[in-house]
Design a protein around this motif. Structure first.
Motif, PDB file in Angstrom:
ATOM      1  N   LEU A  91       0.821  -1.209   0.000  1.00 34.29           N
ATOM      2  CA  LEU A  91       0.000   0.000   0.000  1.00 34.29           C
ATOM      3  C   LEU A  91       0.853   1.258   0.000  1.00 34.29           C
ATOM      4  O   LEU A  91       0.558   2.225  -0.716  1.00 34.29           O
ATOM      5  CB  LEU A  91      -0.939   0.017   1.209  1.00 34.29           C
ATOM      6  N   GLY A  92       1.913   1.253   0.800  1.00 33.65           N
ATOM      7  CA  GLY A  92       2.811   2.409   0.834  1.00 33.65           C
ATOM      8  C   GLY A  92       3.467   2.640  -0.512  1.00 33.65           C
ATOM      9  O   GLY A  92       3.537   3.774  -1.001  1.00 33.65           O
ATOM     10  N   GLY A  93       3.943   1.562  -1.129  1.00 34.07           N
ATOM     11  CA  GLY A  93       4.539   1.687  -2.457  1.00 34.07           C
ATOM     12  C   GLY A  93       3.545   2.187  -3.482  1.00 34.07           C
ATOM     13  O   GLY A  93       3.874   3.017  -4.336  1.00 34.07           O
ATOM     14  N   GLY A  94       2.323   1.694  -3.393  1.00 30.45           N
ATOM     15  CA  GLY A  94       1.271   2.156  -4.305  1.00 30.45           C
ATOM     16  C   GLY A  94       0.968   3.630  -4.127  1.00 30.45           C
ATOM     17  O   GLY A  94       0.781   4.365  -5.103  1.00 30.45           O
ATOM     18  N   LEU A  95       0.930   4.095  -2.879  1.00 32.43           N
ATOM     19  CA  LEU A  95       0.691   5.521  -2.624  1.00 32.43           C
ATOM     20  C   LEU A  95       1.832   6.373  -3.177  1.00 32.43           C
ATOM     21  O   LEU A  95       1.604   7.416  -3.789  1.00 32.43           O
ATOM     22  CB  LEU A  95       0.522   5.768  -1.130  1.00 32.43           C
ATOM     23  N   ILE A  96       3.059   5.912  -2.966  1.00 29.84           N
ATOM     24  CA  ILE A  96       4.215   6.662  -3.470  1.00 29.84           C
ATOM     25  C   ILE A  96       4.166   6.751  -4.995  1.00 29.84           C
ATOM     26  O   ILE A  96       4.335   7.825  -5.572  1.00 29.84           O
ATOM     27  CB  ILE A  96       5.532   6.017  -2.986  1.00 29.84           C
ATOM     28  N   LEU A  97       3.927   5.621  -5.653  1.00 26.70           N
ATOM     29  CA  LEU A  97       3.847   5.626  -7.118  1.00 26.70           C
ATOM     30  C   LEU A  97       2.690   6.487  -7.620  1.00 26.70           C
ATOM     31  O   LEU A  97       2.818   7.187  -8.633  1.00 26.70           O
ATOM     32  CB  LEU A  97       3.722   4.205  -7.646  1.00 26.70           C
ATOM     33  N   SER A  98       1.580   6.444  -6.912  1.00 27.29           N
ATOM     34  CA  SER A  98       0.431   7.257  -7.296  1.00 27.29           C
ATOM     35  C   SER A  98       0.758   8.745  -7.188  1.00 27.29           C
ATOM     36  O   SER A  98       0.428   9.533  -8.085  1.00 27.29           O
ATOM     37  CB  SER A  98      -0.761   6.909  -6.403  1.00 27.29           C
ATOM     38  N   GLY A  99       1.396   9.134  -6.110  1.00 24.85           N
ATOM     39  CA  GLY A  99       1.776  10.534  -5.936  1.00 24.85           C
ATOM     40  C   GLY A  99       2.777  10.986  -6.982  1.00 24.85           C
ATOM     41  O   GLY A  99       2.661  12.078  -7.555  1.00 24.85           O
ATOM     42  N   ILE A 100       3.773  10.142  -7.261  1.00 29.33           N
ATOM     43  CA  ILE A 100       4.783  10.487  -8.268  1.00 29.33           C
ATOM     44  C   ILE A 100       4.147  10.603  -9.649  1.00 29.33           C
ATOM     45  O   ILE A 100       4.425  11.550 -10.394  1.00 29.33           O
ATOM     46  CB  ILE A 100       5.926   9.448  -8.266  1.00 29.33           C
ATOM     47  N   SER A 101       3.281   9.660  -9.984  1.00 32.11           N
ATOM     48  CA  SER A 101       2.645   9.728 -11.307  1.00 32.11           C
ATOM     49  C   SER A 101       1.743  10.954 -11.416  1.00 32.11           C
ATOM     50  O   SER A 101       1.646  11.567 -12.483  1.00 32.11           O
ATOM     51  CB  SER A 101       1.872   8.448 -11.621  1.00 32.11           C
ATOM     52  N   GLY A 102       1.098  11.337 -10.329  1.00 33.14           N
ATOM     53  CA  GLY A 102       0.281  12.551 -10.340  1.00 33.14           C
ATOM     54  C   GLY A 102       1.126  13.793 -10.556  1.00 33.14           C
ATOM     55  O   GLY A 102       0.763  14.684 -11.338  1.00 33.14           O
ATOM     56  N   THR A 116      -1.843  24.738  -6.806  1.00 34.70           N
ATOM     57  CA  THR A 116      -0.966  24.442  -5.671  1.00 34.70           C
ATOM     58  C   THR A 116      -1.583  23.364  -4.795  1.00 34.70           C
ATOM     59  O   THR A 116      -0.869  22.520  -4.248  1.00 34.70           O
ATOM     60  CB  THR A 116      -0.730  25.723  -4.844  1.00 34.70           C
ATOM     61  N   ILE A 117      -2.887  23.365  -4.710  1.00 34.97           N
ATOM     62  CA  ILE A 117      -3.580  22.358  -3.898  1.00 34.97           C
ATOM     63  C   ILE A 117      -3.324  20.967  -4.464  1.00 34.97           C
ATOM     64  O   ILE A 117      -3.101  20.013  -3.718  1.00 34.97           O
ATOM     65  CB  ILE A 117      -5.088  22.669  -3.821  1.00 34.97           C
ATOM     66  N   LYS A 118      -3.330  20.846  -5.800  1.00 38.15           N
ATOM     67  CA  LYS A 118      -3.052  19.543  -6.429  1.00 38.15           C
ATOM     68  C   LYS A 118      -1.632  19.094  -6.123  1.00 38.15           C
ATOM     69  O   LYS A 118      -1.392  17.919  -5.833  1.00 38.15           O
ATOM     70  CB  LYS A 118      -3.251  19.622  -7.946  1.00 38.15           C
ATOM     71  N   TYR A 122      -0.599  15.663  -4.019  1.00 35.07           N
ATOM     72  CA  TYR A 122       0.292  14.587  -4.476  1.00 35.07           C
ATOM     73  C   TYR A 122       1.474  14.394  -3.530  1.00 35.07           C
ATOM     74  O   TYR A 122       1.898  13.271  -3.279  1.00 35.07           O
ATOM     75  CB  TYR A 122       0.762  14.846  -5.908  1.00 35.07           C
ATOM     76  N   TRP A 123       2.010  15.489  -2.996  1.00 36.43           N
ATOM     77  CA  TRP A 123       3.116  15.356  -2.037  1.00 36.43           C
ATOM     78  C   TRP A 123       2.636  14.708  -0.736  1.00 36.43           C
ATOM     79  O   TRP A 123       3.371  13.940  -0.116  1.00 36.43           O
ATOM     80  CB  TRP A 123       3.779  16.713  -1.768  1.00 36.43           C
ATOM     81  N   LEU A 124       1.410  15.008  -0.326  1.00 32.12           N
ATOM     82  CA  LEU A 124       0.846  14.354   0.863  1.00 32.12           C
ATOM     83  C   LEU A 124       0.649  12.858   0.631  1.00 32.12           C
ATOM     84  O   LEU A 124       0.892  12.039   1.526  1.00 32.12           O
ATOM     85  CB  LEU A 124      -0.484  14.998   1.256  1.00 32.12           C
ATOM     86  N   ILE A 125       0.227  12.501  -0.570  1.00 31.24           N
ATOM     87  CA  ILE A 125       0.065  11.082  -0.900  1.00 31.24           C
ATOM     88  C   ILE A 125       1.411  10.370  -0.813  1.00 31.24           C
ATOM     89  O   ILE A 125       1.522   9.277  -0.252  1.00 31.24           O
ATOM     90  CB  ILE A 125      -0.581  10.921  -2.297  1.00 31.24           C
ATOM     91  N   ILE A 126       2.448  10.994  -1.358  1.00 36.90           N
ATOM     92  CA  ILE A 126       3.792  10.409  -1.275  1.00 36.90           C
ATOM     93  C   ILE A 126       4.223  10.294   0.181  1.00 36.90           C
ATOM     94  O   ILE A 126       4.750   9.259   0.615  1.00 36.90           O
ATOM     95  CB  ILE A 126       4.802  11.257  -2.084  1.00 36.90           C
TER      96      ILE A 126
END
Length: 177
Positions: A91-102, A116-118, A122-126
């Motif tokens: 799950l952590g890896g998935g969140l990191i990849l999701s944030g990076i791809s965003g 800026t909110i977006k 994404y940084w919060l997701i990472i």
């Protein structure tokens, strides 16, 4: 005991279990993994019996899948923390990849000044992904316990509302009573 009282009692027990799941997430996460392991073990044993019967009737069937399922069930029963750690990692890896791809999608888009909110989102997701991996088994147990707790509290409140509406229907002489 009337059905409304039984439903109310069930609702209170469900809500209390939900609160306990939030307060004691590691216990509930471990119990959830152990229940999953027991189901895997039982299912694997049944599949092994099926494969054995199929082979006796001349049908080619492999013991590998059911054997692996039994092995995984035993391992998870002995080390439930291992499964919690793997959940945290995935799950952590998935969140990191999701944030990076965003963030990558945002930088490659045609938008001149992205929100800026977006970017913060994404940084919060990472950050949450990193936190989940760093916390390991405790992090995934916290996540499982919190989600399970909120779900149980929601179910308990729905049961309570059902009992109250049922009482009102019976008292009002509804067709359903």
């Amino acid at each position: 005991m009337n059905p409304e009282s039984t439903t109310k009692f069930s609702a209170v027990v469900t809500i209390c279990l939900g609160v306990l799941a939030i307060v004691l997430p590691y216990l509930f996460g471990t119990v959830a993994v152990m229940l999953l392991a027991a189901v895997m073990l039982a299912s694997g044993i049944v599949a092994l019996l099926y494969v054995n019967a199929a082979r006796k009737n001349g049908i080619r069937a492999s013991f590998f899948g059911p054997g692996a399922q039994v092995f995984a069930g035993i391992v998870l029963l002995i080390w439930p923390g291992l499964a919690l750690w793997l959940v945290a990692l995935v799950l952590g890896g998935g969140l990191i990849l999701s944030g990076i791809s965003g963030l990558l999608a945002l930088s490659r888009s045609q938008v001149v000044n992205p929100s800026t909110i977006k970017k913060v989102e994404y940084w919060l997701i990472i950050g949450l992904g990193v936190l989940l991996i760093v916390m390991g088994a405790a992090g995934s147990a916290l996540l499982i316990g919190t989600v399970l707790g909120v779900a149980l509290i929601s179910i308990g409140l729905q049961q309570w509302r059902l009992a109250i509406s049922r009482q009102a229907d019976v008292a009002g002489g509804s067709l359903w009573g």
